[in-house]
Design an enzyme around this catalytic site. Structure first.
Site, short mmCIF file in Angstrom:
data_model
loop_
_atom_site.label_atom_id
_atom_site.label_comp_id
_atom_site.label_asym_id
_atom_site.label_seq_id
_atom_site.Cartn_x
_atom_site.Cartn_y
_atom_site.Cartn_z
N GLU A 247 35.32 43.23 24.73
CA GLU A 247 34.75 41.77 25.52
C GLU A 247 33.61 42.44 26.37
O GLU A 247 33.62 43.25 27.26
CB GLU A 247 35.75 41.43 26.44
CG GLU A 247 35.51 40.04 26.95
CD GLU A 247 36.62 39.41 27.73
OE1 GLU A 247 37.61 40.16 28.35
OE2 GLU A 247 36.97 38.09 27.68
N CYS B 237 35.37 33.45 29.21
CA CYS B 237 36.41 34.31 28.28
C CYS B 237 36.45 33.45 26.89
O CYS B 237 36.74 34.17 26.07
CB CYS B 237 37.90 33.83 28.94
SG CYS B 237 37.81 31.98 29.12
N GLU C 175 46.38 34.09 31.10
CA GLU C 175 45.27 33.87 30.40
C GLU C 175 44.46 35.04 30.38
O GLU C 175 43.78 35.19 31.47
CB GLU C 175 44.78 32.65 31.19
CG GLU C 175 45.41 31.36 31.26
CD GLU C 175 45.72 30.56 30.03
OE1 GLU C 175 45.05 30.67 29.00
OE2 GLU C 175 46.83 30.01 29.92
N LYS D 278 45.27 33.82 45.22
CA LYS D 278 44.25 34.64 45.48
C LYS D 278 42.91 34.64 44.54
O LYS D 278 43.23 34.86 43.33
CB LYS D 278 44.80 36.08 45.32
CG LYS D 278 43.69 37.02 45.77
CD LYS D 278 44.17 38.61 45.48
CE LYS D 278 43.34 39.00 44.10
NZ LYS D 278 41.93 38.81 44.25
P1 NAD Z 1 39.91 40.80 36.56
O1 NAD Z 1 41.47 41.15 35.47
O2 NAD Z 1 39.66 42.36 36.66
O3 NAD Z 1 40.35 40.29 37.75
C1 NAD Z 1 41.10 38.86 37.65
C2 NAD Z 1 41.83 38.87 39.03
O4 NAD Z 1 42.89 39.84 39.12
C3 NAD Z 1 40.86 39.14 40.54
O5 NAD Z 1 41.31 38.21 41.30
C4 NAD Z 1 41.43 40.42 40.54
O6 NAD Z 1 41.24 40.82 42.17
C5 NAD Z 1 42.79 40.52 40.34
N1 NAD Z 1 43.42 41.73 40.15
C6 NAD Z 1 42.73 43.10 39.81
N2 NAD Z 1 43.66 44.11 39.50
C7 NAD Z 1 44.90 43.44 39.78
C8 NAD Z 1 46.14 43.92 39.78
N3 NAD Z 1 46.42 45.29 39.56
N4 NAD Z 1 47.28 43.11 40.03
C9 NAD Z 1 47.04 41.95 40.41
N5 NAD Z 1 45.86 41.19 40.41
C10 NAD Z 1 44.57 42.03 40.27
O7 NAD Z 1 39.17 40.00 35.73
P2 NAD Z 1 37.81 39.53 35.87
O8 NAD Z 1 36.78 40.81 35.90
O9 NAD Z 1 37.77 39.12 37.36
O10 NAD Z 1 37.42 38.47 35.07
C11 NAD Z 1 37.00 38.81 33.74
C12 NAD Z 1 38.15 38.87 32.87
O11 NAD Z 1 38.89 37.53 32.98
C13 NAD Z 1 37.72 38.57 31.48
O12 NAD Z 1 38.53 39.68 30.72
C14 NAD Z 1 38.00 37.21 30.91
O13 NAD Z 1 38.07 36.93 29.52
C15 NAD Z 1 39.21 36.86 31.46
N6 NAD Z 1 39.23 35.51 31.82
C16 NAD Z 1 40.14 34.68 30.95
C17 NAD Z 1 40.22 33.53 30.95
C18 NAD Z 1 41.23 32.67 30.33
O14 NAD Z 1 41.48 31.56 30.31
N7 NAD Z 1 41.77 33.23 29.22
C19 NAD Z 1 39.31 32.71 31.79
C20 NAD Z 1 38.18 33.48 32.51
C21 NAD Z 1 38.29 34.81 32.40
#
Ligand code: NAD
Length: 509
Positions: free
Chosen positions: A394, A293, A259, A184
């Protein structure tokens, strides 16, 4: 391959080898953040659709040919996909840029490295397919075997910031090791993920081995975390969502790899010239509008050069070209959504309220072609202390927080004063000091006199609340496998010892 147009036709999802719609017929729109106009409609799947995709992956794992296919057959499919990625790199970048506002050239720098990543995963899988038969010192002379087998059904959930790269850090490793997958991508930027499904379909991947669905994370993603039919969930996203995944995954104690977020320190020592220092401060956040990130958003500068470096950083960052993400000249694009733009502007207000000095930016940009987009001017704050909100949370936007320090020890203390541990940086010409400080930062990835160069043969992941496990690197594929120890006692050595011990009253003479 869907070619970029200002408006695209409605996208479908890929379940059990079929391109289909959400079962209730619901869709949602993605707004192009550069223009504020609807770009494309996607399927709004729900928990039932997620269950269908999981069932397809379960069946493809338990009964399908993919897990049993030879590694040679599997890699042939992967090499075809890798060639398609190379051919379609620019199209993939345009699709991602139009969804998430990250400049197309920034996507290009990540996507063009992902074709070797698919091939590297193949090489690792070939090695892991060979049983490890070395004699074990403590195994009573038996010819032991250690074999690796796929976890089973893997669900993969990724964020919107660099969608293709996020997919490519997990999917090749998960699939090549014989798992079947439900993927997803983030709702805001799912197009390159859907394109990957088309590539695998064209390359001959058996049906059900890869399923790609779109829809709200709290509904679709939650089911992917909860389902007892899933053996491993691999997640990238916010720390708060990662914690929710862990809670949901507890039902069947599936394997969880995470991650998560970061607030990475970029420590700049005074042996750099102020010009070099300002460039490195900017470089740390320059990729993907600061929505990265591992961005170096907390810039720690030695006090002897602090004022000058802050001034020059504001000059460099403040003069970058802001524009439509689809233009090759743009270096800072719009934020992914209006909501994200407002969140970033809120952090900027909190920085001002807490007493940081705004050196450049700090506002929405709406002049000319930027009128309807979600643009925030590149922003630099000086006089930041590490207890301010802009230094602790962040922001995920084009905002640099500059913090002074006097000694190496103080820099390390500030650097580690965070819940996160994804990345860090050390900028110095003193090699000994560079390595010494790099070893002291509690984070999974340290950049020394550079930022953003990542390689598929280097493990990627975080300490502390930045995650569990590592992606890519020499253990990347193994992360998606179970390890099984087999004790073949052909000579009866072990069994005679154990019979003597356990069945004959423990006579050891
Ligand atoms: P997010 O956690 O809101 O969403 C990430 C994914 O999770 C999306 O596909 C979303 O639809 C899904 N999601 C949301 N709620 C969920 C739930 N309850 N259960 C399962 N899936 C769910 O994050 P975002 O806003 O899309 O991305 C930004 C974040 O991602 C930042 O915190 C960033 O640091 C992190 N990030 C981390 C890395 C890494 O490698 N450590 C890389 C890129 C981004």
């Amino acid at each position: 391959m869907v070619k970029y147009k200002e408006k695209l036709e409605e996208q479908k999802v890929f379940i059990d080898g079929e391109w289909t719609t959400a079962s209730k017929g619901d869709t949602y729109s993605i707004i192009n953040p550069s223009t504020g106009k609807t770009f494309v409609k996607c399927q709004k799947c729900d928990a039932e659709d997620a269950k269908k995709a999981i069932d397809a992956a379960r069946d493809a794992f338990d009964n399908g040919p993919w897990p049993e296919m030879s590694i040679e057959e599997k890699t042939k499919i992967f090499y075809k996909v890798s060639a398609m990625i190379e051919e379609d790199t620019w199209e993939i970048c345009q699709l991602d840029a139009s969804c998430n506002g990250v400049p197309v050239s920034h996507h290009n720098s990540t996507v063009m490295n992902m074709s070797p990543n698919f091939e590297y995963a193949c090489e690792q899988a070939k090695e892991l397919a060979k049983p490890d038969t070395t004699e074990k010192e403590y195994a009573m002379g038996m010819e032991t075997m250690v074999v690796r087998e796929p976890d089973g059904v893997v669900t993969i959930i990724t964020p919107w910031n660099v969608p293709f790269w996020q997919m490519a850090l997990k999917l090749p490793s998960a699939l090549i090791s014989g798992n079947t997958v439900v993927f997803k991508p983030a709702s805001q930027a799912p197009l390159s993920g859907l394109e990957v499904a088309k590539m695998f379909e064209k390359a001959g991947l058996p049906k059900g081995a890869l399923n790609v669905i779109t829809g709200p994370g709290p509904v679709v993603g939650a089911e992917m975390a909860k389902s007892d039919k899933v053996d491993h969930i691999a997640f990238t996203g916010e720390t708060v969502t990662g914690k929710e995944i862990v809670r949901n995954a507890a039902g069947n104690l599936k394997k969880v790899t995470l991650e998560l977020g970061g607030k990475s320190p970029n420590i700049i020592f005074d042996d750099l010239s102020t010009d070099e220092a300002a460039e490195m401060a900017t470089l740390g956040v320059a990729l993907a509008n600061g929505e990265e990130c591992f961005a170096g958003t907390r810039v720690l500068v030695q006090e002897t050069i602090y004022e000058e470096v802050c001034k020059k950083t504001a000059e460099i960052y403040g003069s970058l070209k802001v524009g439509n993400a689809i233009s090759a000249e743009t270096t800072v694009g719009p934020l992914v959504t209006e909501e994200q733009m407002n969140k970033v502007l809120g952090y900027i207000e909190s920085g001002k309220e807490e007493g940081a000095t705004l050196l450049c930016g700090g506002n929405r940009l709406q002049e000319g072609e930027l009128k309807d987009g979600f643009f925030v001017a590149p922003t630099v704050f000086s006089d930041v202390s590490n207890d301010m909100k802009i230094a602790r949370e962040e922001i995920f936007g084009p905002v640099i927080s500059m913090i002074p320090f006097s000694t190496e020890e103080e820099a390390i203390e500030i650097a580690n004063d965070t819940i996160y541990g994804l990345a860090g940086g050390v900028m110095t010409n003193d090699r000994e000091k560079g390595i010494r400080v790099a070893r002291k930062i509690k984070a999974g990835n340290i950049f020394l006199n550079e930022w953003h160069v990542l390689a598929c043969d280097m493990p990627f992941g975080g300490y502390k609340q930045s995650g569990w496990g590592r992606m890519v690197g020499n253990k990347g594929v193994e992360e998606f496998m179970q390890i099984k120890s087999i004790y073949p006692d052909w000579e009866g050595i072990g069994s005679s010892i154990m019979k003597n011990l356990l069945l004959s009253g423990g006579d050891t003479e």
